[in-house]
Design a protein around this motif. Structure first.
Motif, mmCIF file in Angstrom:
data_model
loop_
_atom_site.group_PDB
_atom_site.id
_atom_site.type_symbol
_atom_site.label_atom_id
_atom_site.label_comp_id
_atom_site.label_asym_id
_atom_site.label_seq_id
_atom_site.Cartn_x
_atom_site.Cartn_y
_atom_site.Cartn_z
ATOM 1 N N LEU A 5 43.017 28.245 40.306
ATOM 2 C CA LEU A 5 42.629 29.004 39.628
ATOM 3 C C LEU A 5 41.372 29.571 40.050
ATOM 4 C CD1 LEU A 5 43.648 27.807 35.848
ATOM 5 C CD2 LEU A 5 44.677 29.531 37.140
ATOM 6 N N LEU A 6 40.530 28.681 40.446
ATOM 7 C CA LEU A 6 39.245 28.913 41.108
ATOM 8 C C LEU A 6 39.423 29.949 42.412
ATOM 9 C CD1 LEU A 6 37.115 25.613 40.567
ATOM 10 C CD2 LEU A 6 36.860 27.667 39.391
ATOM 11 N N THR A 7 40.395 29.477 43.306
ATOM 12 C CA THR A 7 40.516 30.331 44.350
ATOM 13 C C THR A 7 41.019 31.708 44.192
ATOM 14 O OG1 THR A 7 41.391 28.212 45.570
ATOM 15 C CG2 THR A 7 41.990 30.302 46.503
ATOM 16 N N ARG A 8 41.906 31.800 43.326
ATOM 17 C CA ARG A 8 42.422 33.283 42.683
ATOM 18 C C ARG A 8 41.125 33.918 42.202
ATOM 19 N NH1 ARG A 8 45.344 32.187 45.823
ATOM 20 N NH2 ARG A 8 47.633 32.372 45.718
ATOM 21 N N LEU A 9 40.407 33.362 41.280
ATOM 22 C CA LEU A 9 39.312 33.952 40.495
ATOM 23 C C LEU A 9 38.218 34.369 41.724
ATOM 24 C CD1 LEU A 9 37.728 34.867 37.818
ATOM 25 C CD2 LEU A 9 36.658 32.305 38.034
ATOM 26 N N ARG A 10 37.968 33.574 42.605
ATOM 27 C CA ARG A 10 37.019 33.968 43.832
ATOM 28 C C ARG A 10 37.582 35.090 44.372
ATOM 29 N NH1 ARG A 10 37.135 29.608 46.257
ATOM 30 N NH2 ARG A 10 38.572 30.197 47.878
ATOM 31 N N GLN A 11 38.958 35.184 44.769
ATOM 32 C CA GLN A 11 39.442 36.499 45.383
ATOM 33 C C GLN A 11 39.133 37.768 44.613
ATOM 34 O OE1 GLN A 11 43.412 35.062 46.351
ATOM 35 N NE2 GLN A 11 42.568 33.768 47.764
ATOM 36 N N SER A 12 39.594 37.361 43.116
ATOM 37 C CA SER A 12 39.534 38.428 42.114
ATOM 38 C C SER A 12 38.164 39.270 42.143
ATOM 39 C CB SER A 12 40.070 38.254 40.778
ATOM 40 O OG SER A 12 41.336 37.772 40.925
ATOM 41 N N LEU A 13 37.133 38.348 42.181
ATOM 42 C CA LEU A 13 35.553 38.755 42.262
ATOM 43 C C LEU A 13 35.203 39.578 43.530
ATOM 44 C CD1 LEU A 13 33.955 35.722 40.498
ATOM 45 C CD2 LEU A 13 34.405 38.061 39.536
ATOM 46 N N ILE A 14 35.705 39.159 44.633
ATOM 47 C CA ILE A 14 35.400 39.886 45.960
ATOM 48 C C ILE A 14 36.066 41.099 45.876
ATOM 49 C CG2 ILE A 14 35.703 39.758 48.340
ATOM 50 C CD1 ILE A 14 35.789 36.712 48.387
ATOM 51 N N THR A 15 37.430 41.106 45.296
ATOM 52 C CA THR A 15 38.269 42.498 45.203
ATOM 53 C C THR A 15 37.298 43.375 44.245
ATOM 54 O OG1 THR A 15 40.366 41.206 45.653
ATOM 55 C CG2 THR A 15 40.267 43.469 44.659
ATOM 56 N N LEU A 16 37.031 42.756 43.044
ATOM 57 C CA LEU A 16 36.270 43.820 42.317
ATOM 58 C C LEU A 16 34.951 44.480 42.793
ATOM 59 C CD1 LEU A 16 36.220 45.093 39.285
ATOM 60 C CD2 LEU A 16 34.958 42.965 38.524
ATOM 61 N N PHE A 17 34.173 43.553 43.679
ATOM 62 C CA PHE A 17 32.996 44.115 44.250
ATOM 63 C C PHE A 17 33.222 45.058 45.259
ATOM 64 C CE2 PHE A 17 30.326 43.549 48.001
ATOM 65 C CZ PHE A 17 29.202 43.982 47.412
ATOM 66 N N LEU A 18 34.234 44.956 46.122
ATOM 67 C CA LEU A 18 34.930 45.847 46.966
ATOM 68 C C LEU A 18 35.225 47.171 46.356
ATOM 69 C CD1 LEU A 18 36.738 43.765 49.610
ATOM 70 C CD2 LEU A 18 34.204 44.562 49.669
ATOM 71 N N VAL A 19 36.003 46.995 45.311
ATOM 72 C CA VAL A 19 36.482 48.068 44.505
ATOM 73 C C VAL A 19 35.168 48.874 43.860
ATOM 74 C CG1 VAL A 19 37.731 49.052 42.456
ATOM 75 C CG2 VAL A 19 38.730 47.444 43.893
ATOM 76 N N SER A 20 34.220 48.329 43.350
ATOM 77 C CA SER A 20 33.045 49.036 42.749
ATOM 78 C C SER A 20 32.442 49.816 43.907
ATOM 79 C CB SER A 20 32.068 48.049 42.410
ATOM 80 O OG SER A 20 31.482 47.078 43.086
ATOM 81 N N ILE A 21 32.351 49.296 45.132
ATOM 82 C CA ILE A 21 31.713 50.013 46.282
ATOM 83 C C ILE A 21 32.508 51.332 46.412
ATOM 84 C CG2 ILE A 21 31.076 50.617 48.751
ATOM 85 C CD1 ILE A 21 30.453 47.124 48.288
ATOM 86 N N VAL A 22 33.833 51.409 46.476
ATOM 87 C CA VAL A 22 34.691 52.315 46.620
ATOM 88 C C VAL A 22 34.580 53.473 45.559
ATOM 89 C CG1 VAL A 22 37.270 53.263 47.191
ATOM 90 C CG2 VAL A 22 36.241 51.048 48.206
ATOM 91 N N VAL A 23 34.450 53.054 44.502
ATOM 92 C CA VAL A 23 34.480 53.866 43.231
ATOM 93 C C VAL A 23 33.166 54.622 43.271
ATOM 94 C CG1 VAL A 23 34.385 53.959 40.569
ATOM 95 C CG2 VAL A 23 35.867 52.641 41.760
ATOM 96 N N PHE A 24 32.074 54.053 43.318
ATOM 97 C CA PHE A 24 30.693 54.479 43.418
ATOM 98 C C PHE A 24 30.581 55.330 44.582
ATOM 99 C CE2 PHE A 24 26.143 54.551 44.789
ATOM 100 C CZ PHE A 24 25.660 54.883 43.459
ATOM 101 N N ALA A 25 30.868 55.141 45.971
ATOM 102 C CA ALA A 25 31.183 56.124 47.091
ATOM 103 C C ALA A 25 32.005 57.318 46.719
ATOM 104 C CB ALA A 25 31.443 55.298 48.175
ATOM 105 N N GLY A 26 33.232 57.081 46.155
ATOM 106 C CA GLY A 26 33.995 58.266 46.006
ATOM 107 C C GLY A 26 33.458 59.070 44.950
#
Length: 317
Positions: A5-26
């Protein structure tokens, strides 16, 4: 389990961070000047400069992104340029409507889709399978907007069993709430039920021909135990994958259904933000939708680990 669960949670947080950059720039890459949309009829250079200064639009994009993330982490998603009200309040009012619609649609899809898929696989080559396949094909082929209009004409106007439009919170009047939500749920869930049925049938056919099912039958287990406890359980990994992907689609793709039935949900909020160039609302809506997809994928991973322990053992390495 905890490590998985911790591994999946870490991956999800990294994905959310990258998505926030794409959303903001878009959002910043969209044509037009946000200051012009905020200024309204007042288009003097002094007013535009004041708006850019007040909203920090003169700062470089890195500073703007840092400010955006800092505010978002505290629940501040900005104010709507259309209404002047906090975007978080608008999302808080619209999101429960869409979540209820998605939940009812998902319930319909699970009950009908999995049930029909199991029957079609168990009764392969029989009339039940042909009926299930035909109904699934019809569900996949009918456009959402056409089905919505037909249901409104048939069950809200000709035979006024359900309401054609509007929304009443479940806590205020449960009966009236269901009268207004049943037809949208059928419209949105019919296509998903067809997808789930076909995936369940295909997965069940593979499981029913597997060695462990033949062994279970040879041991004298009942047909219900073989189908439910062995074949269906091992088929649910595929079905859960489809449901997880489609649930995110239900939350973000209810635009047409909400427009047909005039539901004040997430889809209508998105359409209004696009047409009025409400950048703050549009940015928040896209970010929330992306976060919903990520959260749903995380939940799907958790369900995977419950259904098949081999997945969590392999994913924790």
């Amino acid at each position: 389990m905890t490590k998985y669960l911790l591994t999946r949670l870490r991956q999800s947080l990294i994905t959310l961070f990258l998505v926030s950059i794409v959303v903001f720039a878009g959002i910043r890459a969209l044509p037009g000047d946000p200051a012009l949309a905020l200024a309204g009829e007042e288009r003097s250079p002094q007013a535009l400069d004041a708006i850019r200064e007040a909203y920090g639009l003169n700062d470089n994009i890195v500073v703007q992104y840092g400010r955006f993330i800092g505010h978002a982490l505290t629940g501040d998603l900005g104010n709507s340029s259309r209404t002047g009200l906090p975007v978080a309040d608008a999302i808080g009012q619209a999101l429960p409507v869409t979540l209820e619609l998605a939940a009812l649609s998902l319930l319909l899809a699970v009950v009908l889709g999995i049930g029909a898929g199991v029957v079609a696989a168990v009764r392969r080559g029989k009339p039940e399978e042909w009926i299930a396949n035909v109904v699934a094909l019809i569900g996949l082929s009918i456009p959402t907007f056409w089905l919505g209009i037909v249901l409104v004409l048939g069950f809200a106007i000709a035979v006024p069993v359900f309401a054609a439009s509007g929304y009443v919170p479940f806590g205020t009047d449960p009966i009236d709430n269901l009268r207004r939500m049943v037809l949208p749920a059928i419209v949105l869930g019919s296509g998903l039920a067809a997808v789930v049925m076909r995936q369940t049938r295909a997965a069940m056919l593979d499981s029913l021909s597997a060695d462990y099912v033949r062994t279970a039958r040879a041991k004298g287990l009942s047909k219900r135990s073989v189908v439910g406890g062995h074949a269906l359980r091992n088929s649910l990994v595929t079905v859960v994958t489809v449901l997880g992907l489609q649930l995110g689609h239900l939350i973000s793709g209810a635009v047409v259904t909400e427009q047909i039935f005039v539901l004040p949900g997430f889809g209508k909020l998105t359409i209004d933000a696009v047409f009025t160039r409400d950048y703050a609302t549009l940015q928040a809506v896209v970010l929330c939708t992306s976060a919903a997809y990520i959260l749903i994928n995380l939940l799907v991973d958790v369900v995977y680990s419950v259904i098949d322990p081999r997945i969590r053992l392999g994913g924790a390495r």
